[in-house]
Scaffold this active site. Structure first.
Site, short mmCIF file in Angstrom:
data_model
loop_
_atom_site.label_atom_id
_atom_site.label_comp_id
_atom_site.label_asym_id
_atom_site.label_seq_id
_atom_site.Cartn_x
_atom_site.Cartn_y
_atom_site.Cartn_z
N CYS A 1 0.93 -1.08 0.02
CA CYS A 1 0.00 0.08 0.10
C CYS A 1 0.86 1.36 -0.23
O CYS A 1 2.07 1.22 0.30
CB CYS A 1 -1.12 -0.06 1.10
SG CYS A 1 -0.25 0.08 2.81
N CYS A 2 0.24 2.31 -0.16
CA CYS A 2 0.83 3.59 -0.43
C CYS A 2 1.99 3.63 -1.65
O CYS A 2 1.84 3.48 -2.63
CB CYS A 2 1.42 4.13 1.10
SG CYS A 2 1.64 5.86 1.10
N ILE A 3 3.13 3.91 -1.05
CA ILE A 3 4.30 4.18 -2.06
C ILE A 3 5.17 2.81 -2.44
O ILE A 3 5.66 2.81 -3.18
CB ILE A 3 5.43 5.38 -1.43
CG1 ILE A 3 6.19 5.54 -2.85
CG2 ILE A 3 5.96 4.88 -0.44
CD1 ILE A 3 5.59 6.21 -4.16
#
Length: 229
Positions: free
Chosen positions: A135-137
């Site tokens: 998730c995210c970056i």
């Protein structure tokens, strides 16, 4: 019982694992009855950031494994000890540590290199056909390791709708699929499940939590039934 690994990259959004995201992954794993172990590379952080001021601390040094132990309540092992044969799936929460310590995407973008144990783990799980949740970056790491520019098959991920990061992912020979903060995306071919999380910087905590929940649920759902017994 499903047994999964969680790879951390420090403690704190600006120089390690994003704490909301990391705890969100652990909470959803617990809710689904999955057993988990935490891992982190035993290396120095690329940077130490004062989280109150949001600025780097000159001449400071911290260890990624030791800092990650704060989130894992001390129960954590070096990433070198993580092997795909021992687990059914692996998860990578985001935070700048994913882009600074697990790779150097934060400074080098599509020309980044990936920390050797991180690259090995992703290739092991991918090669074994076992699901990878990010998730995210963190999905940018998969975009680099599995991207066509690195000789991989290319993969599809979501980091939300950030145009600059989406271009960098394309430059690595992978593709971004825009999704809402509370959604996850499944790359069927690569058994890769991703969610935007705090790539939407203005997202509410519960929306980030819901998106991570979707990512965890869909990742666990791709574990073969025999492994869940």
């Amino acid at each position: 019982m499903t047994k999964v690994a969680v790879v951390l990259s420090g403690c704190g959004v600006y120089d390690g694992s994003e704490i909301h995201e990391s705890v969100g992954v652990l909470v959803h794993l617990s809710r689904h009855g999955a057993a988990y172990e935490c891992f982190a590379p035993d290396i120095s952080q690329s940077q130490v950031v004062d989280h109150l001021k949001g600025s780097p601390v000159p001449n400071a040094s911290r260890n990624v494994l030791h800092e990650s132990a704060r989130i894992a309540r001390g129960r954590i092992r070096p990433l070198a000890e993580l092997h795909a044969r021992d687990f059914d799936a692996v998860f990578f929460p985001g935070g700048f540590g994913a882009a600074k310590n697990l790779c150097d995407f934060a400074t080098k973008g599509p020309a980044c290199t990936v920390e050797k144990e991180t690259e090995r783990v992703i290739k092991e799980f991918h090669g074994a056909g076992k699901p990878i949740g990010m998730c995210c970056i963190a999905p940018a790491i998969a975009a680099r390791v599995l991207g066509t520019k690195a000789g991989g098959p290319g993969c599809s991920v979501t980091i939300g709708d950030d145009a600059g990061t989406a271009k960098a992912i394309a430059d690595m020979g992978s593709r971004n699929i825009a999704k809402r903060v509370d959604e996850a995306f499944v790359d069927e071919k690569n058994n890769l499940i991703t969610a935007p999380a705090y790539m939407y910087g203005s997202a509410a905590v519960h929306e980030v939590f819901d998106g991570i929940g979707a990512m965890v649920e869909q990742t666990l759902g791709r574990v073969p039934a025999r492994a869940r017994q």
